[in-house]
Scaffold this active site. Structure first.
Site, PDB file in Angstrom:
ATOM      1  N   HIS A  61       7.447  10.812  64.078  1.00 39.52           N
ATOM      2  CA  HIS A  61       8.798  11.321  63.806  1.00 39.52           C
ATOM      3  C   HIS A  61       9.342  12.223  64.900  1.00 39.52           C
ATOM      4  O   HIS A  61      10.375  12.861  64.707  1.00 39.52           O
ATOM      5  CB  HIS A  61       8.821  12.123  62.504  1.00 39.52           C
ATOM      6  N   LYS A  88      22.136  20.756  59.659  1.00 36.80           N
ATOM      7  CA  LYS A  88      20.788  20.297  60.018  1.00 36.80           C
ATOM      8  C   LYS A  88      19.996  21.527  60.407  1.00 36.80           C
ATOM      9  O   LYS A  88      20.556  22.609  60.535  1.00 36.80           O
ATOM     10  CB  LYS A  88      20.846  19.307  61.185  1.00 36.80           C
ATOM     11  N   ARG A  89      18.687  21.360  60.594  1.00 40.47           N
ATOM     12  CA  ARG A  89      17.904  22.490  61.070  1.00 40.47           C
ATOM     13  C   ARG A  89      18.456  22.994  62.405  1.00 40.47           C
ATOM     14  O   ARG A  89      19.037  22.234  63.168  1.00 40.47           O
ATOM     15  CB  ARG A  89      16.435  22.071  61.244  1.00 40.47           C
ATOM     16  N   LYS A 138      19.235  20.156  69.162  1.00 42.28           N
ATOM     17  CA  LYS A 138      20.321  19.648  68.310  1.00 42.28           C
ATOM     18  C   LYS A 138      21.680  20.188  68.758  1.00 42.28           C
ATOM     19  O   LYS A 138      22.721  19.714  68.333  1.00 42.28           O
ATOM     20  CB  LYS A 138      20.058  20.003  66.845  1.00 42.28           C
ATOM     21  N   THR A 159      19.073  11.643  59.814  1.00 44.18           N
ATOM     22  CA  THR A 159      19.455  10.950  58.577  1.00 44.18           C
ATOM     23  C   THR A 159      20.717  11.593  58.007  1.00 44.18           C
ATOM     24  O   THR A 159      21.445  10.970  57.245  1.00 44.18           O
ATOM     25  CB  THR A 159      18.329  11.006  57.533  1.00 44.18           C
ATOM     26  N   LYS A 205      24.152  10.171  55.996  1.00 45.00           N
ATOM     27  CA  LYS A 205      24.739  10.742  54.774  1.00 45.00           C
ATOM     28  C   LYS A 205      26.232  10.977  54.968  1.00 45.00           C
ATOM     29  O   LYS A 205      27.039  10.708  54.077  1.00 45.00           O
ATOM     30  CB  LYS A 205      24.021  12.047  54.391  1.00 45.00           C
TER      31      LYS A 205
END
Ligand code: NBG
Length: 827
Positions: free
Chosen positions: A373, A565-566, A571, A673, A677
């Site tokens: 992952h 998100k985290r 990111k 993911t 969504k």
């Protein structure tokens, strides 16, 4: 005749599904289980009573589900999937179970009749935060799909007493609060104490020769711990299939050491109990830089050992031969966290069931498969050899043997390549000695998969290239997916009803086959009107939530631009912030600029020890303070931090988004993911060619996706040439102005030190190439603005996004695992 029995069944208090039976059962449970009546029940009493009422209606299928697993061991090739995962994020159960059982409407009626607010009860549920983010939520989406596809499955994991911390924001900073999710009771789980397992730790090994003259090894542990399973039902959508999530809690084997007790040392006696229970106390954050935590390795071994022994127990309930174990159990290792399973299954087969090594190896590799992952090197687990040895002395011996045989094979295939052997060895000796868990997982599995096409390619060509060369056929791609039941039907009931009204209800069960029927409405003005109305309603709900949680008023006429998100530098939430400041400056310079009003929202947790991630949260709030309170901006920009983002808040957030921010540096996000969504709820995406964004864009069409930024090969290229972020800073006046503002204390009341580490990191290393991608991002955001100003165009794109999300249903991912990796009959 049949009619009467149906009526009888409907009225039975434990299983009846009409409003009347549900109401009676609810009152009954309230009285006999919670010990109160409607008059004096607390909100939690009501929630508990309703949850028991719902659970009662799942029990027949649940018991059958366990029986199916037992029975499947008798049949040739029928398999049970064991999904081994250190993390699960199931989210609140109540609403989802009502939907999957098909009793939501009847329950609504029942509660209305009793003047109980169902929504309020749903909000009462404390969600099990037993995961960090995407990885744990994926495991739960997969559990939903496994049940919906009627595949026998058990999700094995850890019952953390304290899950992921609750996040509060204080003075702009993240504050962590202990998550006591079990405090008021958990009505969904049932402890199966009699199925407890023993787990050994520490000690030493001892060779001996058995009666047949065979060389054997005995492990004499220094500690023994008990694992107690707690089962939670996971129900399929509308098919009556119910699987189990089985989470292990650690306990002392004997809770009081009587000898200590008798000589009066009460505290020493209790100590063992406390230290055993510590093992499953707390979930570790996933991106804490510090590695090698001993307790984490113990947690991993603990749940893997309990789970494997449990599988063997189930196998033996109908089957006398351990030799056929892998024909009946397909064990998926969710990342490297459970990868000690390779050594543990070997140990069980060789030491306890006395199989020959080769046979044991065939069973082990036949049963196990591994999902990777992450490509981030710092996230690849490795354990210090000495620590590993002190905890798992027998496993180290087994790993040495696996490694010895493996390297011999490699040497045979690629003679004379000593560097290759060093690179591939399970033991890393480059500086200190470490056990590389990813290598153990690759070697001990028959399948290795990435979680999006790009990610799998990067595994093959970079991170696991040596293994790919050796075993190209072992590699698979299975792109992640999400369950449309929870992420559309449960959380976006308005949209769900609109879809069903127009294309019928089949999309819920077979999303991938039917959701594309929506495409025919993409230009229908009446449908457009309804579609926009749903979005407006969802935005109003989120706006009310924000008002309540933060006191900030946001306008539902503004574009809801959301990144949840985290928090992690890769990111690039701070790239989003650079854009906010850019718009802010533009509006200050030219108040008439044709910029539609926007509300920027961020949500997500930072690992408690990850300083830079926490500083980015502070920056967002600092910029928000300035922008939100600047009168001259006239509410055209708002910045909101959504505290404590989790599955439950996700239910409110995704349906309300206009724009989804998926802006990681290309090549860093394995899949994502959240991106799915948002799209499935009608948001458009601005994103890089990273992870599953690439496939989402392929599906929805380039016109319906705002792509920006460098591609992965361009990133490699730029880095290999010696990337210099200052070049972008010096040559882009807009960018320079923004960074100078942050550095000069514009957003920190003149404090030039506060954001210095962020500024320095952007200007000097900029590992995640924010500056290189900045202008491309800004340009695409202009286009987002233009499109948003044309509501018909935007709505068409929104409808098309949902209609083309079929392949991102987790049902599709599970069908691929079932067919290509687990080889389950019928797929
Ligand atoms: C995460 C990735 C995400 C991915 C999820 C689920 C880890 C180690 N990895 O991109 O960062 O969507 O896994 O596959 O948590």
């Amino acid at each position: 005749m049949e009619k009467t029995s149906e009526i009888n069944e409907n009225n039975q208090i434990r299983i009846g599904r009409n409003a009347d039976a549900i109401a009676k059962a609810f009152l009954d449970n309230l009285y006999y289980l919670q010990g109160c009546t409607l008059m004096n029940a607390s909100l939690n009493d009501l929630y508990m009573a309703l949850s028991y009422t719902v659970r009662d209606r799942m029990l027949a299928s649940w018991i059958q589900g366990i029986q199916d697993i037992v029975d499947s061991n008798m049949l040739e090739y029928n398999k049970t999937v064991a999904y081994l995962s250190a993390e699960f994020l199931p989210g609140p159960h109540l609403a989802n179970n009502l939907v999957c059982l098909g009793i939501l409407e009847e329950t609504r009626k029942a509660m209305k009749h009793l003047a109980v607010d169902l929504e309020e009860l749903m909000n009462q549920e404390e969600e099990p935060g037993l995961g960090n983010g995407g990885l744990g939520r994926l495991a739960s989406c997969f559990m939903d799909s496994l049940a919906t596809l009627s595949i026998n499955a058990i999700g094995y994991g850890i019952r953390y007493e304290f899950g992921i911390f609750d996040q509060e924001i204080s003075n702009g900073w993240q504050v962590e609060i202990t998550d006591k999710w079990l405090r008021y009771g958990n009505p969904w789980e049932i402890a199966k104490t009699e199925l407890s397992q023993e787990v050994y730790l520490g000690g030493y090994t001892e060779p001996y020769t058995d009666n047949n003259g065979r060389y054997c090894v005995k492990w004499n542990p220094s500690r023994i711990i008990k694992g107690v399973p707690y089962d939670t039902p996971i129900i399929g959508y509308g098919n009556g299939k119910c699987n189990t999530m089985r989470l292990w809690k650690s306990e002392a084997v004997v809770s009081f050491n009587l000898q200590d007790f008798n000589i009066g040392d009460y505290y020493a006696a209790v100590e063992e109990k406390i230290s055993s229970e510590t093992i499953t106390k707390v979930l570790y954050p996933n991106d804490e830089k510090e590695s090698g935590k001993q307790l984490r390795l113990i947690q991993q071994y603990f749940f893997v050992c309990c789970s494997l022994k449990d599988m063997i127990r189930l196998h033996f309930s109908q089957n006398e031969e351990i030799e056929s174990f892998h024909k009946h159990f397909a064990i998926q290792m969710n990342d490297t966290h459970p990868s000690i399973a390779v050594a543990e299954l070997m140990r069980l087969l060789v030491d306890e069931y006395h199989l020959a090594w080769e046979k044991a190896w065939q069973i082990t590799t036949g049963a196990l498969s591994y999902t990777n992952h992450t490509l981030l090197p710092e996230a690849l687990e490795k354990w210090q050899l000495d620590m590993f040895k002190s905890l798992l002395p027998r496993h180290l011996e087994i790993i040495y043997e696996i490694n010895f045989r493996f390297l011999k094979d490699v040497e045979k295939r690629f003679p004379g390549q000593t560097e290759l052997l060093t690179r591939m060895s399970i033991v890393d000796e480059s500086s200190g000695k470490y056990i590389r868990m990813a290598h153990l997982a690759c070697i001990g599995s028959h399948s290795i998969n990435g979680v999006a096409a790009l990610h799998t390619d990067l595994l093959k060509n970079h991170l696991l290239h040596d293994f790919y060369q050796l075993w190209p056929d072992k590699f698979h791609n299975v792109t992640n997916g999400i369950t449309p039941r929870r992420w559309v039907n449960v959380s976006n009931q308005e949209l769900s009803s609109l879809i069903t009204e127009n294309i019928g209800p089949r999309w819920l069960k077979e999303f991938h086959l039917h959701i594309s029927d929506l495409e025919r409405y993409q230009h229908d003005p009446v449908f457009h009107e309804k579609w926009r109305k749903v979005k407006q309603q969802n935005k109003a709900l989120l706006a009310a939530w924000i008002q309540n949680k933060t006191g900030i008023t946001v306008s539902t006429a503004s574009m809801f631009d959301i990144q949840v998100k985290r928090f992690h530098e890769y990111k690039r939430q701070h790239l989003n912030v650079l854009h906010i400041i850019s718009l802010y400056n533009q509006l200050k310079d030219n108040p008439d600029a044709a910029i539609p009003p926007r509300t920027f929202m961020f949500g997500g947790k930072a690992a408690p020890g990850y300083f830079m991630a926490k500083l980015i949260i502070k920056l967002i709030n600092a910029v928000g303070d300035v922008v939100n309170n600047d009168r001259s901006i006239n509410d055209r920009l708002k910045v909101v931090f959504l505290p404590n983002f989790n599955v439950q808040t996700g239910h409110i957030v995704y349906p309300a988004a206009d724009l989804s921010e998926q802006i990681s540096l290309a090549g860093k996000e394995a899949s994502g993911t959240g991106n799915m969504k948002f799209s499935m709820n009608g948001a458009l995406t601005i994103g890089t060619a990273d992870g599953a964004n690439v496939e989402i864009r392929e599906q929805v069409g380039a016109d319906n996706f705002f792509l920006f930024g460098l591609t992965t090969p361009e990133v490699f290229n730029l880095k290999s040439q010696g990337y210099n972020p200052r070049y972008y800073y010096e040559t882009n006046p807009n960018l320079k102005r923004i960074i100078d503002q942050i550095a000069s204390g514009w957003f920190s009341g003149g404090d030039t030190g506060l954001f210095r580490p962020l500024v320095d990191s952007m200007l000097n290393q900029d590992e995640y190439l924010l500056l290189a991608d900045f202008q491309s991002y800004i340009d695409r955001q202009h286009e987002v603005n233009k499109t948003f100003l044309d509501p018909d165009l935007w709505t068409t794109k929104s409808i098309v996004n949902v209609a083309r999300m079929g392949t991102f249903s987790s049902d599709c991912s599970i069908m691929e695992y079932a067919k290509n990796i687990w080889k389950i009959r019928g797929f």
